[in-house]
Enzyme design. Structure first.
Site, mmCIF file in Angstrom:
data_model
loop_
_atom_site.group_PDB
_atom_site.id
_atom_site.type_symbol
_atom_site.label_atom_id
_atom_site.label_comp_id
_atom_site.label_asym_id
_atom_site.label_seq_id
_atom_site.Cartn_x
_atom_site.Cartn_y
_atom_site.Cartn_z
ATOM 1 N N ASP A 36 0.990 -1.204 0.146
ATOM 2 C CA ASP A 36 0.119 0.014 0.199
ATOM 3 C C ASP A 36 0.952 1.408 -0.030
ATOM 4 O OD1 ASP A 36 -1.520 1.990 0.776
ATOM 5 O OD2 ASP A 36 -2.595 1.027 2.416
ATOM 6 N N GLU A 88 30.118 5.968 4.690
ATOM 7 C CA GLU A 88 30.153 4.454 4.744
ATOM 8 C C GLU A 88 30.129 3.881 3.385
ATOM 9 O OE1 GLU A 88 26.218 3.077 6.515
ATOM 10 O OE2 GLU A 88 26.059 5.169 7.131
ATOM 11 N N CYS A 120 26.341 6.378 9.894
ATOM 12 C CA CYS A 120 25.970 7.908 9.791
ATOM 13 C C CYS A 120 26.576 9.045 10.562
ATOM 14 C CB CYS A 120 24.410 7.877 9.695
ATOM 15 S SG CYS A 120 23.345 6.697 8.623
ATOM 16 N N SER A 213 17.287 -1.178 15.258
ATOM 17 C CA SER A 213 18.094 -0.086 14.911
ATOM 18 C C SER A 213 17.231 1.160 15.449
ATOM 19 C CB SER A 213 18.285 -0.041 13.439
ATOM 20 O OG SER A 213 17.195 0.449 12.813
ATOM 21 N N HIS A 245 18.931 13.033 13.181
ATOM 22 C CA HIS A 245 19.407 12.213 11.717
ATOM 23 C C HIS A 245 18.103 11.623 11.256
ATOM 24 C CE1 HIS A 245 21.036 9.143 9.137
ATOM 25 N NE2 HIS A 245 20.665 7.995 10.217
ATOM 26 N N LYS A 254 9.508 9.971 15.691
ATOM 27 C CA LYS A 254 9.771 8.966 16.891
ATOM 28 C C LYS A 254 10.743 9.543 17.731
ATOM 29 C CE LYS A 254 9.163 4.703 14.313
ATOM 30 N NZ LYS A 254 7.835 4.359 14.478
ATOM 31 N N ASN A 299 17.264 8.608 2.492
ATOM 32 C CA ASN A 299 18.559 8.369 3.655
ATOM 33 C C ASN A 299 19.860 8.634 2.812
ATOM 34 O OD1 ASN A 299 20.281 8.298 5.852
ATOM 35 N ND2 ASN A 299 19.320 6.085 6.245
HETATM 36 P P1 HMG Z 1 8.982 -2.591 8.242
HETATM 37 O O1 HMG Z 1 9.064 -3.733 8.989
HETATM 38 O O2 HMG Z 1 8.712 -2.950 6.701
HETATM 39 O O3 HMG Z 1 7.947 -1.360 8.394
HETATM 40 O O4 HMG Z 1 10.385 -1.642 8.055
HETATM 41 P P2 HMG Z 1 6.583 -1.576 9.553
HETATM 42 O O5 HMG Z 1 5.906 -2.581 9.431
HETATM 43 O O6 HMG Z 1 7.551 -1.058 10.728
HETATM 44 O O7 HMG Z 1 5.878 -0.064 9.195
HETATM 45 C C1 HMG Z 1 6.499 1.089 9.022
HETATM 46 C C2 HMG Z 1 5.589 2.273 9.532
HETATM 47 O O8 HMG Z 1 4.381 2.310 8.428
HETATM 48 C C3 HMG Z 1 4.801 1.928 10.850
HETATM 49 O O9 HMG Z 1 4.743 2.949 11.534
HETATM 50 C C4 HMG Z 1 3.575 1.356 10.260
HETATM 51 O O10 HMG Z 1 2.577 1.215 11.480
HETATM 52 C C5 HMG Z 1 3.193 2.151 9.057
HETATM 53 P P3 HMG Z 1 5.092 3.319 13.086
HETATM 54 O O11 HMG Z 1 4.356 2.172 13.859
HETATM 55 O O12 HMG Z 1 6.642 2.950 12.986
HETATM 56 O O13 HMG Z 1 4.759 4.734 13.248
HETATM 57 N N1 HMG Z 1 2.362 1.556 8.175
HETATM 58 C C6 HMG Z 1 1.521 2.147 7.608
HETATM 59 N N2 HMG Z 1 1.054 3.441 7.482
HETATM 60 C C7 HMG Z 1 0.101 3.912 6.568
HETATM 61 N N3 HMG Z 1 -0.589 2.980 5.603
HETATM 62 C C8 HMG Z 1 -0.221 1.758 5.698
HETATM 63 C C9 HMG Z 1 1.026 1.298 6.618
HETATM 64 N N4 HMG Z 1 1.334 0.150 6.950
HETATM 65 C C10 HMG Z 1 2.481 0.242 7.569
HETATM 66 N N5 HMG Z 1 -0.731 1.002 4.845
HETATM 67 C C11 HMG Z 1 12.087 -0.241 8.844
HETATM 68 C C12 HMG Z 1 10.581 -0.466 8.636
HETATM 69 C C13 HMG Z 1 12.361 1.355 9.192
HETATM 70 C C14 HMG Z 1 12.303 -0.981 9.948
HETATM 71 C C15 HMG Z 1 12.902 -0.746 7.688
HETATM 72 O O14 HMG Z 1 12.489 0.214 6.315
HETATM 73 C C16 HMG Z 1 14.193 -0.685 7.722
HETATM 74 O O15 HMG Z 1 14.893 -1.767 8.050
HETATM 75 N N6 HMG Z 1 14.929 0.430 7.534
HETATM 76 C C17 HMG Z 1 16.365 0.392 7.627
HETATM 77 C C18 HMG Z 1 17.019 0.627 8.863
HETATM 78 C C19 HMG Z 1 16.802 1.831 9.473
HETATM 79 O O16 HMG Z 1 16.211 2.988 8.826
HETATM 80 N N7 HMG Z 1 16.641 2.292 10.693
HETATM 81 C C20 HMG Z 1 16.554 3.758 11.490
HETATM 82 C C21 HMG Z 1 17.224 3.734 12.736
HETATM 83 S S1 HMG Z 1 18.924 3.275 12.695
HETATM 84 C C22 HMG Z 1 19.788 4.625 11.547
HETATM 85 O O17 HMG Z 1 19.168 5.742 11.586
HETATM 86 C C23 HMG Z 1 20.855 4.410 11.192
HETATM 87 C C24 HMG Z 1 21.040 4.265 9.749
HETATM 88 O O18 HMG Z 1 20.760 5.679 9.061
HETATM 89 C C25 HMG Z 1 22.395 3.654 9.154
HETATM 90 C C26 HMG Z 1 23.599 4.262 9.622
HETATM 91 O O19 HMG Z 1 23.776 4.798 10.745
HETATM 92 O O20 HMG Z 1 24.653 4.301 8.712
HETATM 93 C C27 HMG Z 1 20.010 3.289 9.172
#
Ligand code: HMG
Length: 413
Positions: A36, A88, A120, A213, A245, A254, A299
């Protein structure tokens, strides 16, 4: 005079962004993955993400951003005494991206040049190291150029796929800065060994324990803030913006929720209308207005925090002159810094030099097929002898054009 007054006023004197020529629309990606679109648009908060071709790499983006920062802010390359590239997405196990950039920008040979890596967090590490270099007197009146340059790749059909992006932010660090001064005292650090996100030497793609993460990020925010300003519960009321970030836009929400909870003294929940309203109002005032570039670029790892600063300055440098803001940098693995900055009076004069909107408007929307083909080509690009930028629709610019005799070639066309 107290200790603080005796300290040198240093911070960010110039800022510029550079990124790839193509982007993917998040609705197109969602449809292709059978998701979606609202999940990507509202759940993660992303509209588009920048996609690099094999000819656009960490070096070309860093050099482009660096040139824009020097030219746009009338800085003589000879005045740069330190060059740091935070990344990175290095292009060599040994040779730093920074040394290619040093040559491409025509910097002085008596310039200290190196690369920093901590996911990051690399650019924030470069920024604080540069501030220390200036404060120690070792800079001898020169400035530092710190460039964040990265390509976020998680791979097709992974949960991280909609949180990719690419781009570079260059900042010049100097005393008497023209954009943002950073308080050298209200600055706090945090380090903890965690496996929340990493990229092994054999992989172009990151491995992430995504939900963990997010938790690591929030824990780091709490600890770094306490290290910077103590257990105070009145920090937010004195701030005019909170910059975070931004791995995806919803993460900033969040983070802000967690920061407000530290002052509120309990959990903020949708079930408690009053407290939720407080959060919504605070988020809309202090955070949301500066997230539009991140929503359109994705990102960019080391540069993400500083992209929010560009967004703030291009829109509100005038109305926020003299006001305090907070900055939070998080790098997985993990390391973090929380600090307080002050928007410099007159920063709005530089709006035209730092606003990347014209660049973004000129980008080309890629189809899903083109995007998937680009990722496949990128797998091979480091070893190919000849790469043709025009085959990716690239025209004038600096490009990676292949590796000959194990040496990367950069060509301006
Ligand atoms: P996921 O498990 O596919 O998504 O991965 P989800 O099920 O957690 O859903 C995401 C959000 O969408 C949730 O909202 C859902 O409710 C919502 P929340 O509960 O979090 O508020 N949602 C919807 N909303 C509207 N309509 C819908 C619908 N369905 C669901 N139909 C995840 C999400 C971010 C985990 C994934 O994308 C991921 O693994 N990303 C990479 C890791 C990341 O970005 N981590 C962030 C923190 S770590 C960091 O910032 C460091 C980094 O930049 C790297 C570095 O330092 O080098 C990553």
């Amino acid at each position: 005079m107290n200790g603080n007054q005796a300290l040198k006023l240093t911070g960010i004197d110039a800022l510029a962004f550079a990124g790839p020529a193509g982007f993917l629309d998040m609705t197109d990606l969602a449809r292709a993955r059978g998701v979606d679109p609202s999940k990507y648009l509202n759940g993660l908060g992303q509209r588009r993400m920048a996609i690099a071709t094999p000819c656009e790499d960490t070096v070309t983006m860093a050099a482009d951003a660096g040139a824009r920062a020097l030219e746009g802010f009338d800085i003589d390359p000879a005045d740069i005494g330190t060059l740091i590239v935070g990344t990175e997405t290095g292009v060599d196990h040994s040779k730093p991206v920074a040394v290619y950039v040093h040559e491409l920008l025509g910097l002085d040979q008596h310039c200290r040049t190196f690369e920093t890596k901590h996911a990051c967090y690399g650019a924030m590490a470069g920024l604080t190291a540069s501030m220390d270099w200036i404060a120690s007197g070792r800079s001898r009146g020169r400035k530092a150029l710190v460039i964040a340059s990265d390509i976020a790749r998680y791979g097709l059909n992974t949960p991280g796929e909609p949180t990719q992006g690419a781009g570079a932010v260059a900042m010049v660090v100097a005393d008497q800065p023209r954009l943002l001064s950073i308080d050298p005292v209200r600055i706090g650090d945090y380090t903890r060994q965690v496996m929340d996100f990493w990229r092994p030497l054999y992989s172009k793609y990151a491995f992430a324990d995504g939900h963990y993460s997010i938790q690591c990020y929030l824990d780091a925010l709490v600890s770094a803030r306490i290290d910077a300003v103590g257990e105070r519960d009145d920090v937010l009321e004195s701030l005019s913006a909170c910059l975070y970030h931004v791995p995806f836009v919803k993460m900033a929400f969040k983070a802000h929720k967690r920061q407000l909870e530290m002052e509120f003294g309990g959990e903020l929940s949708r079930d408690h209308t009053e407290s939720w309203q407080l959060l919504s109002q605070s988020f809309e005032r202090l955070v949301a207005p500066w997230l539009s570039l991140n929503a359109d670029i994705g990102n960019i790892y080391t540069g993400s925090l500083f992209l929010t600063l560009i967004d703030l300055l291009r829109q509100s440098a005038d109305s926020l002159a003299g006001r305090e803001i907070s900055l939070f940098s998080y790098g997985s693995g993990c390391g973090a810094t929380y600090c307080i900055g002050n928007i410099v009076d007159g920063a709005d004069r530089w709006r035209g030099a730092l606003d990347p909107v014209a660049q973004l408007d000129a980008r080309r929307r890629l189809s899903i097929e083109e995007y998937e083909a680009l990722l496949a080509d990128t797998e091979l690009a480091d070893r190919l002898e000849r790469l043709e930028p025009s085959s990716y629709g690239l025209e004038g610019g600096l490009y990676y054009t292949g590796t000959r005799d194990h040496c990367r070639q950069y060509t301006r066309i």
